[in-house]
Design a protein around this motif. Structure first.
Motif, mmCIF file in Angstrom:
data_model
loop_
_atom_site.group_PDB
_atom_site.id
_atom_site.type_symbol
_atom_site.label_atom_id
_atom_site.label_comp_id
_atom_site.label_asym_id
_atom_site.label_seq_id
_atom_site.Cartn_x
_atom_site.Cartn_y
_atom_site.Cartn_z
ATOM 1 N N LEU A 87 0.857 -1.181 0.000
ATOM 2 C CA LEU A 87 0.000 0.000 0.000
ATOM 3 C C LEU A 87 0.891 1.228 0.000
ATOM 4 O O LEU A 87 2.106 1.133 0.198
ATOM 5 C CB LEU A 87 -0.912 0.016 1.233
ATOM 6 N N SER A 88 0.291 2.391 -0.190
ATOM 7 C CA SER A 88 1.069 3.626 -0.096
ATOM 8 C C SER A 88 1.780 3.704 1.251
ATOM 9 O O SER A 88 2.922 4.179 1.349
ATOM 10 C CB SER A 88 0.155 4.850 -0.259
ATOM 11 N N GLU A 89 1.110 3.202 2.294
ATOM 12 C CA GLU A 89 1.669 3.253 3.643
ATOM 13 C C GLU A 89 2.849 2.305 3.835
ATOM 14 O O GLU A 89 3.553 2.380 4.847
ATOM 15 C CB GLU A 89 0.580 2.916 4.674
ATOM 16 N N ILE A 118 -1.162 -12.216 10.456
ATOM 17 C CA ILE A 118 -2.610 -12.193 10.271
ATOM 18 C C ILE A 118 -3.247 -12.079 11.650
ATOM 19 O O ILE A 118 -3.032 -12.945 12.506
ATOM 20 C CB ILE A 118 -3.119 -13.464 9.558
ATOM 21 N N TRP A 119 -4.023 -11.024 11.883
ATOM 22 C CA TRP A 119 -4.606 -10.758 13.201
ATOM 23 C C TRP A 119 -6.123 -10.924 13.181
ATOM 24 O O TRP A 119 -6.780 -10.684 12.152
ATOM 25 C CB TRP A 119 -4.285 -9.333 13.660
ATOM 26 N N ASP A 120 -6.662 -11.292 14.345
ATOM 27 C CA ASP A 120 -8.111 -11.348 14.507
ATOM 28 C C ASP A 120 -8.655 -9.990 14.917
ATOM 29 O O ASP A 120 -7.914 -8.990 14.952
ATOM 30 C CB ASP A 120 -8.509 -12.439 15.505
ATOM 31 N N VAL A 135 -1.359 -7.493 8.688
ATOM 32 C CA VAL A 135 -0.607 -6.394 9.305
ATOM 33 C C VAL A 135 0.849 -6.514 8.886
ATOM 34 O O VAL A 135 1.358 -7.615 8.668
ATOM 35 C CB VAL A 135 -0.749 -6.402 10.844
ATOM 36 N N VAL A 136 1.521 -5.371 8.749
ATOM 37 C CA VAL A 136 2.886 -5.349 8.212
ATOM 38 C C VAL A 136 3.790 -4.508 9.106
ATOM 39 O O VAL A 136 3.413 -3.421 9.557
ATOM 40 C CB VAL A 136 2.900 -4.747 6.779
ATOM 41 N N LYS A 162 -1.944 -1.832 10.260
ATOM 42 C CA LYS A 162 -3.141 -2.628 9.966
ATOM 43 C C LYS A 162 -3.661 -2.217 8.586
ATOM 44 O O LYS A 162 -4.114 -1.099 8.393
ATOM 45 C CB LYS A 162 -4.196 -2.413 11.046
ATOM 46 N N THR A 163 -3.603 -3.134 7.623
ATOM 47 C CA THR A 163 -3.839 -2.777 6.227
ATOM 48 C C THR A 163 -5.309 -2.624 5.858
ATOM 49 O O THR A 163 -5.631 -1.974 4.865
ATOM 50 C CB THR A 163 -3.242 -3.850 5.300
ATOM 51 N N GLY A 164 -6.209 -3.277 6.620
ATOM 52 C CA GLY A 164 -7.613 -3.276 6.219
ATOM 53 C C GLY A 164 -7.925 -4.334 5.185
ATOM 54 O O GLY A 164 -9.053 -4.424 4.692
#
Length: 277
Positions: A87-89, A118-120, A135-136, A162-164
């Motif tokens: 992502l841009s982020e 990978i998060w819940d 998440v990265v 958190k990428t969404g």
């Protein structure tokens, strides 16, 4: 850029005639694009007539790569597509498939010094194979949004961004994007991810492109709606029958709309939000 290679920059990739004309004088070695662009070019007579003997690598990003696009590109150019994700982020790459060992449908492995989890819904890691939010963490991840601490606090947890995006870790060690959290459709309590339905639709030989969204439904909460462009004429019943053969019943589109073209961004990314409007 790092190797000092000559770059041909395309200001408007939606104009396929101009794009082909701009790259025609060169024997291209490397190509980067997006799923819709690969499909469009593989249907363009001028592009198919180009010399691809020197094309060594093609990288995809910005949207999920479909099997149909990857197969068409290989058939046309003789080159595989190496899909990445970011992502841009994340400036903007977080993962990439292994070159020449691509697993179509996956976004590959984290880059050097990059951690992906990978998060819940409680911001805790899930077991391998289970889906959750991607998440990265790494040197390419932003420090935060400029002068927006409130937004930064929403997406930065324990150094992870958190990428969404919903994803999972595959047995191979690669990661797979399921879809955007906000694009998920809930039909009678069941989760439907548009990417999965779109990928099935695009494997039909008569369908060129597909975009799937959710719409309100009195009985099921939401229903699946598919917007489709065609290579050759078929009707709604044929599309519906095909989906029933390849999808669970609750994932089958209840509304099928044929369009001349789908709304896209300047780089060719399909805009689901415009279809919702």
């Amino acid at each position: 850029f790092a190797m000092g290679q000559f770059n041909v920059l395309i200001p408007n990739p939606r104009d396929l005639d101009a794009l082909v004309k701009q790259i025609e004088p060169f024997e291209i070695n490397y190509f980067s694009g997006i799923n819709t662009l690969f499909i469009g070019l593989c249907m363009h007579p001028g592009f198919k007539a180009l010399n691809f003997s020197n094309l060594k690598m093609t990288v995809s990003g910005g949207a999920a790569l479909t099997h149909a696009a990857a197969d068409a590109w290989m058939s046309t150019t003789g080159c595989t597509i190496t899909e990445g994700y970011g992502l841009s982020e994340t400036s903007p790459v977080a993962t990439l498939n292994d070159f020449k060992k691509e697993e179509i449908g996956s976004i590959g492995r984290p880059l050097s010094n990059t951690t992906v989890e990978i998060w819940d819904e409680n911001d805790e890691p899930v077991a391998d194979g289970e889906s959750g939010e991607i998440v990265v963490k790494g040197p390419q991840v932003m420090m935060g949004y400029w002068q927006r601490q409130d937004e930064t606090d929403k997406c930065m947890k324990r150094g992870f961004f958190k990428t969404g995006d919903v994803g999972l870790k595959l047995p191979s060690g690669n990661y797979k994007i399921v879809d955007r959290l906000k694009d998920m459709i809930i039909v009678s309590g069941f989760n439907v991810y548009p990417n999965e339905v779109e990928n099935v639709l695009c494997q039909h030989p008569a369908i060129c492109e597909a975009a799937v969204i959710g719409a309100k439904d009195e009985k099921t909460g939401e229903r699946v709606c598919a917007y489709i462009t065609l290579k050759e004429q078929i009707d709604e019943q044929q599309v519906s029958d095909y989906c029933r053969e390849n999808l669970s019943a609750y994932k089958v589109p209840k509304s099928i709309i044929f369009m001349e073209q789908l709304p896209k961004s300047t780089v060719g990314k399909i805009l689901r939000r415009e279809l919702r409007q």
